[in-house]
Motif scaffolding. Sequence first.
Motif, PDB file in Angstrom:
ATOM      1  N   GLY A   1       0.817  -1.208   0.000  1.00 25.21           N
ATOM      2  CA  GLY A   1       0.000   0.000   0.000  1.00 25.21           C
ATOM      3  C   GLY A   1       0.851   1.258   0.000  1.00 25.21           C
ATOM      4  O   GLY A   1       0.521   2.253  -0.651  1.00 25.21           O
ATOM      5  N   LEU A   2       1.973   1.217   0.716  1.00 23.68           N
ATOM      6  CA  LEU A   2       2.896   2.345   0.747  1.00 23.68           C
ATOM      7  C   LEU A   2       3.484   2.586  -0.636  1.00 23.68           C
ATOM      8  O   LEU A   2       3.545   3.724  -1.101  1.00 23.68           O
ATOM      9  CB  LEU A   2       4.013   2.093   1.770  1.00 23.68           C
ATOM     10  N   ALA A   3       3.892   1.524  -1.301  1.00 24.47           N
ATOM     11  CA  ALA A   3       4.451   1.661  -2.651  1.00 24.47           C
ATOM     12  C   ALA A   3       3.407   2.245  -3.603  1.00 24.47           C
ATOM     13  O   ALA A   3       3.720   3.124  -4.417  1.00 24.47           O
ATOM     14  CB  ALA A   3       4.946   0.307  -3.145  1.00 24.47           C
ATOM     15  N   ALA A   4       2.169   1.777  -3.499  1.00 23.35           N
ATOM     16  CA  ALA A   4       1.097   2.286  -4.355  1.00 23.35           C
ATOM     17  C   ALA A   4       0.823   3.756  -4.061  1.00 23.35           C
ATOM     18  O   ALA A   4       0.635   4.563  -4.985  1.00 23.35           O
ATOM     19  CB  ALA A   4      -0.173   1.461  -4.167  1.00 23.35           C
ATOM     20  N   ALA A   5       0.787   4.126  -2.782  1.00 21.55           N
ATOM     21  CA  ALA A   5       0.535   5.522  -2.407  1.00 21.55           C
ATOM     22  C   ALA A   5       1.673   6.423  -2.882  1.00 21.55           C
ATOM     23  O   ALA A   5       1.428   7.522  -3.398  1.00 21.55           O
ATOM     24  CB  ALA A   5       0.355   5.642  -0.895  1.00 21.55           C
ATOM     25  N   ALA A   6       2.911   5.961  -2.735  1.00 22.52           N
ATOM     26  CA  ALA A   6       4.056   6.751  -3.178  1.00 22.52           C
ATOM     27  C   ALA A   6       4.012   6.940  -4.693  1.00 22.52           C
ATOM     28  O   ALA A   6       4.292   8.027  -5.195  1.00 22.52           O
ATOM     29  CB  ALA A   6       5.352   6.075  -2.756  1.00 22.52           C
ATOM     30  N   GLN A   7       3.638   5.881  -5.403  1.00 15.85           N
ATOM     31  CA  GLN A   7       3.541   5.956  -6.868  1.00 15.85           C
ATOM     32  C   GLN A   7       2.455   6.942  -7.292  1.00 15.85           C
ATOM     33  O   GLN A   7       2.645   7.734  -8.198  1.00 15.85           O
ATOM     34  CB  GLN A   7       3.258   4.570  -7.450  1.00 15.85           C
ATOM     35  N   SER A   8       1.317   6.906  -6.619  1.00 19.22           N
ATOM     36  CA  SER A   8       0.209   7.787  -7.010  1.00 19.22           C
ATOM     37  C   SER A   8       0.476   9.245  -6.671  1.00 19.22           C
ATOM     38  O   SER A   8      -0.093  10.138  -7.289  1.00 19.22           O
ATOM     39  CB  SER A   8      -1.105   7.326  -6.375  1.00 19.22           C
ATOM     40  N   HIS A   9       1.344   9.509  -5.697  1.00 18.02           N
ATOM     41  CA  HIS A   9       1.648  10.897  -5.323  1.00 18.02           C
ATOM     42  C   HIS A   9       2.959  11.391  -5.930  1.00 18.02           C
ATOM     43  O   HIS A   9       3.368  12.512  -5.677  1.00 18.02           O
ATOM     44  CB  HIS A   9       1.707  11.035  -3.797  1.00 18.02           C
ATOM     45  N   GLN A  10       3.623  10.537  -6.719  1.00 19.27           N
ATOM     46  CA  GLN A  10       4.907  10.899  -7.305  1.00 19.27           C
ATOM     47  C   GLN A  10       4.746  12.100  -8.228  1.00 19.27           C
ATOM     48  O   GLN A  10       3.830  12.148  -9.048  1.00 19.27           O
ATOM     49  CB  GLN A  10       5.470   9.721  -8.082  1.00 19.27           C
TER      50      GLN A  10
ATOM     51  N   ASP B   1      -2.440   8.605   4.318  1.00 18.95           N
ATOM     52  CA  ASP B   1      -2.994   7.409   3.673  1.00 18.95           C
ATOM     53  C   ASP B   1      -2.584   6.142   4.419  1.00 18.95           C
ATOM     54  O   ASP B   1      -3.417   5.294   4.738  1.00 18.95           O
ATOM     55  CB  ASP B   1      -2.516   7.341   2.217  1.00 18.95           C
ATOM     56  N   ARG B   2      -1.318   6.012   4.732  1.00 14.75           N
ATOM     57  CA  ARG B   2      -0.811   4.805   5.393  1.00 14.75           C
ATOM     58  C   ARG B   2      -1.237   4.745   6.861  1.00 14.75           C
ATOM     59  O   ARG B   2      -1.463   3.670   7.399  1.00 14.75           O
ATOM     60  CB  ARG B   2       0.706   4.708   5.280  1.00 14.75           C
TER      61      ARG B   2
ATOM     62  N   PRO C   1      -7.485   6.160  18.713  1.00 18.12           N
ATOM     63  CA  PRO C   1      -6.626   6.940  17.838  1.00 18.12           C
ATOM     64  C   PRO C   1      -5.285   6.239  17.640  1.00 18.12           C
ATOM     65  O   PRO C   1      -4.865   5.414  18.456  1.00 18.12           O
ATOM     66  CB  PRO C   1      -6.455   8.255  18.589  1.00 18.12           C
ATOM     67  N   LEU C   2      -4.613   6.593  16.561  1.00 20.99           N
ATOM     68  CA  LEU C   2      -3.310   6.034  16.236  1.00 20.99           C
ATOM     69  C   LEU C   2      -2.294   6.477  17.279  1.00 20.99           C
ATOM     70  O   LEU C   2      -2.257   7.653  17.667  1.00 20.99           O
ATOM     71  CB  LEU C   2      -2.891   6.526  14.847  1.00 20.99           C
TER      72      LEU C   2
ATOM     73  N   VAL D   1       6.014   7.709   9.330  1.00 21.02           N
ATOM     74  CA  VAL D   1       6.763   8.810   8.714  1.00 21.02           C
ATOM     75  C   VAL D   1       8.135   8.314   8.262  1.00 21.02           C
ATOM     76  O   VAL D   1       8.574   8.588   7.135  1.00 21.02           O
ATOM     77  CB  VAL D   1       6.899  10.006   9.692  1.00 21.02           C
ATOM     78  N   LEU D   2       8.804   7.580   9.116  1.00 18.62           N
ATOM     79  CA  LEU D   2      10.117   7.037   8.785  1.00 18.62           C
ATOM     80  C   LEU D   2      10.048   6.142   7.558  1.00 18.62           C
ATOM     81  O   LEU D   2      10.882   6.226   6.653  1.00 18.62           O
ATOM     82  CB  LEU D   2      10.648   6.251   9.992  1.00 18.62           C
ATOM     83  N   MET D   3       9.018   5.307   7.482  1.00 20.38           N
ATOM     84  CA  MET D   3       8.862   4.403   6.345  1.00 20.38           C
ATOM     85  C   MET D   3       8.524   5.157   5.059  1.00 20.38           C
ATOM     86  O   MET D   3       8.905   4.722   3.973  1.00 20.38           O
ATOM     87  CB  MET D   3       7.801   3.341   6.646  1.00 20.38           C
ATOM     88  N   VAL D   4       7.849   6.288   5.166  1.00 21.56           N
ATOM     89  CA  VAL D   4       7.583   7.100   3.983  1.00 21.56           C
ATOM     90  C   VAL D   4       8.896   7.667   3.448  1.00 21.56           C
ATOM     91  O   VAL D   4       9.162   7.594   2.241  1.00 21.56           O
ATOM     92  CB  VAL D   4       6.549   8.212   4.267  1.00 21.56           C
ATOM     93  N   PHE D   5       9.727   8.186   4.317  1.00 22.02           N
ATOM     94  CA  PHE D   5      11.047   8.660   3.888  1.00 22.02           C
ATOM     95  C   PHE D   5      11.812   7.519   3.223  1.00 22.02           C
ATOM     96  O   PHE D   5      12.389   7.677   2.149  1.00 22.02           O
ATOM     97  CB  PHE D   5      11.856   9.199   5.080  1.00 22.02           C
ATOM     98  N   TRP D   6      11.809   6.361   3.870  1.00 26.01           N
ATOM     99  CA  TRP D   6      12.519   5.182   3.372  1.00 26.01           C
ATOM    100  C   TRP D   6      12.009   4.785   1.994  1.00 26.01           C
ATOM    101  O   TRP D   6      12.790   4.512   1.094  1.00 26.01           O
ATOM    102  CB  TRP D   6      12.349   4.051   4.389  1.00 26.01           C
TER     103      TRP D   6
END
Length: 150
Positions: A47-56, A102-103, A111-112, A121-126
């Motif tokens: 899901g992270l890869a898909a979200a990163a691709q869609s927001h690229q 999204d993630r 709540p989270l 957040v760290l994984m988004v940077f990664w």
Amino acid sequence: MFDVLVFLYETYWRPDACPDHAQLTRKLSAVGFETDEIQEALSWLDGLAAAAQSHQGQQSAQALRLYGKQELDHLGEASVGFISFLESAGVLRPEMREIVVDRAMAIPGSPLDLEDLKIIVLMVFWSLGEEPDALILDELFAAPEERQLH
């Protein structure tokens, strides 16, 4: 799941350095992670890869983010505040913020927990092949009670 994500962050310097899912699953099992936890983490990473691709390529320095009630309830005040802090510090660009939200929304429970958001957040940077500066890494890794006041 978050333990698996932290392990991946610490073991692989970027996502494309990770082996395929089957090999990664075997490695994570050998390290001692449970099958359910591994599958949940790998699904979340897909899901992270898909979200990163869609927001690229999306960039808007003027983007204002308004959170819906469902997002506010799920993220919680502390997480929304932390996201705002990272944005105001110039660390989290609008497109990265959207991936984080999204993630975070993909994680069950409300709540989270703020510590879980920090891992997100760290994984988004990664996932984007970026490394936050040392002060932000400290903010993401150090628990508040471990920080020294000067």
